[in-house]
Design a protein around this motif. Sequence first.
Motif, PDB file in Angstrom:
ATOM      1  N   HIS A   1      87.522  32.048 -99.361  1.00  0.00           N
ATOM      2  CA  HIS A   1      86.569  31.121 -99.966  1.00  0.00           C
ATOM      3  C   HIS A   1      85.728  31.912-100.955  1.00  0.00           C
ATOM      4  O   HIS A   1      85.724  33.145-100.938  1.00  0.00           O
ATOM      5  CB  HIS A   1      85.674  30.458 -98.914  1.00  0.00           C
ATOM      6  N   LEU A   2      85.028  31.213-101.817  1.00  0.00           N
ATOM      7  CA  LEU A   2      84.098  31.878-102.728  1.00  0.00           C
ATOM      8  C   LEU A   2      82.679  31.673-102.226  1.00  0.00           C
ATOM      9  O   LEU A   2      82.247  30.551-101.984  1.00  0.00           O
ATOM     10  CB  LEU A   2      84.215  31.318-104.144  1.00  0.00           C
ATOM     11  N   HIS A   3      81.976  32.782-102.077  1.00  0.00           N
ATOM     12  CA  HIS A   3      80.559  32.757-101.729  1.00  0.00           C
ATOM     13  C   HIS A   3      79.768  33.010-103.003  1.00  0.00           C
ATOM     14  O   HIS A   3      80.009  33.995-103.705  1.00  0.00           O
ATOM     15  CB  HIS A   3      80.260  33.845-100.696  1.00  0.00           C
ATOM     16  N   ILE A   4      78.832  32.124-103.314  1.00  0.00           N
ATOM     17  CA  ILE A   4      77.997  32.308-104.500  1.00  0.00           C
ATOM     18  C   ILE A   4      76.538  32.075-104.135  1.00  0.00           C
ATOM     19  O   ILE A   4      76.213  31.117-103.432  1.00  0.00           O
ATOM     20  CB  ILE A   4      78.451  31.388-105.663  1.00  0.00           C
ATOM     21  N   GLN A   5      75.683  32.963-104.585  1.00  0.00           N
ATOM     22  CA  GLN A   5      74.256  32.808-104.349  1.00  0.00           C
ATOM     23  C   GLN A   5      73.477  33.319-105.543  1.00  0.00           C
ATOM     24  O   GLN A   5      73.977  34.131-106.330  1.00  0.00           O
ATOM     25  CB  GLN A   5      73.824  33.557-103.084  1.00  0.00           C
ATOM     26  N   ALA A   6      72.261  32.814-105.693  1.00  0.00           N
ATOM     27  CA  ALA A   6      71.382  33.224-106.783  1.00  0.00           C
ATOM     28  C   ALA A   6      70.061  33.712-106.203  1.00  0.00           C
ATOM     29  O   ALA A   6      69.538  33.129-105.245  1.00  0.00           O
ATOM     30  CB  ALA A   6      71.132  32.058-107.737  1.00  0.00           C
TER      31      ALA A   6
ATOM     32  N   TYR B   1      70.046  29.639 -99.897  1.00  0.00           N
ATOM     33  CA  TYR B   1      70.687  28.540-100.628  1.00  0.00           C
ATOM     34  C   TYR B   1      72.112  28.896-101.084  1.00  0.00           C
ATOM     35  O   TYR B   1      72.650  28.259-101.984  1.00  0.00           O
ATOM     36  CB  TYR B   1      69.845  28.153-101.843  1.00  0.00           C
ATOM     37  N   ALA B   2      72.709  29.894-100.447  1.00  0.00           N
ATOM     38  CA  ALA B   2      74.068  30.294-100.808  1.00  0.00           C
ATOM     39  C   ALA B   2      75.054  29.158-100.541  1.00  0.00           C
ATOM     40  O   ALA B   2      74.816  28.285 -99.689  1.00  0.00           O
ATOM     41  CB  ALA B   2      74.473  31.541-100.032  1.00  0.00           C
ATOM     42  N   VAL B   3      76.160  29.168-101.265  1.00  0.00           N
ATOM     43  CA  VAL B   3      77.168  28.119-101.147  1.00  0.00           C
ATOM     44  C   VAL B   3      78.536  28.764-100.914  1.00  0.00           C
ATOM     45  O   VAL B   3      78.894  29.731-101.598  1.00  0.00           O
ATOM     46  CB  VAL B   3      77.220  27.253-102.426  1.00  0.00           C
ATOM     47  N   ASP B   4      79.301  28.236 -99.960  1.00  0.00           N
ATOM     48  CA  ASP B   4      80.680  28.657 -99.718  1.00  0.00           C
ATOM     49  C   ASP B   4      81.604  27.531-100.145  1.00  0.00           C
ATOM     50  O   ASP B   4      81.426  26.375 -99.734  1.00  0.00           O
ATOM     51  CB  ASP B   4      80.911  28.979 -98.235  1.00  0.00           C
TER      52      ASP B   4
END
Length: 298
Positions: A267-272, A156-159
Amino acid sequence: MTIYVLGVLTPLAAFLLILWLSFGSPESKAEWFLRFVLIGAVFLVFYKSGLWVVTSYHLRFLVAVLFVVSAIYSFNKNKQLSWGFQAKHWYRVFGTALSALICSALCVLTIAGDYYFVDGFVSLRFPFNQGTYSVIQGGSNVITNPFHGVSDNGKYAVDIVKINRLGNRAKSFFPKHLSQYYIFGEEIRSPCKGTVVAVVRGLPDNLPPMADHKNSAGNHLVIECEDIKVMLAHLKKDSITIGKGDMVTEGQLLGQVGNSGYTDEPHLHIQANRLDGKSVAIRFGGTFLSTNDLYTAR
């Protein structure tokens, strides 16, 4: 180079589909209908999950209008045809029907990618303070989130990239300098309150299309927020303002967006992830973001 290939392919494929629909010559209404379903399904996949910000995010809306006009033109041009078709052309009609069925299934998966079908999620603060941002990868399956969706810990990571009023993610189509990307150097704010458990800060920022295959996350940090770990990756060299073991508050400055690690461009990659490593769906401001969704921070 992946982002450039996809950025060119997205509008090109959409326009080719429009031309096929407009000027194709089906022999019957049945074949026209199957062709319309096939082209429409493929078009929707490109419209929803294509990489539009390389040209312009807003171009997708113009292309959608052209598709509707093309459909009306094509229908009127072929409305005099009968529903029957010659038996010797059964293979062509069957092939079109099978392709339409497969592409319709992909279309359904693309729409499903806008939603998540799991019990839990984590609510986070959007990591930027001001501007309009576009998701270039996100969602719940491999159609909308192809490079993350195949990974258990990054499903479910988001770029995220920043765009201007014209819907562009940079000042030119193929930027020569990192500063030409609107997201590069953007201040990142902590998405949650917690403890920093990992920091990498000294890796260089790559000049696109070069990428660091050995250090996939590049400069990054991980914050443990209760029972969730949040990772922010591809940060700018030496921009991270906190260290391992520090306590951070929601909204605190963490660093800047860079282009370090395995990435085509800034870009910013964010994941939880849960503490056991399982990926967790993210909501920003109550919204689950998928590919081509916009988020306006104020």
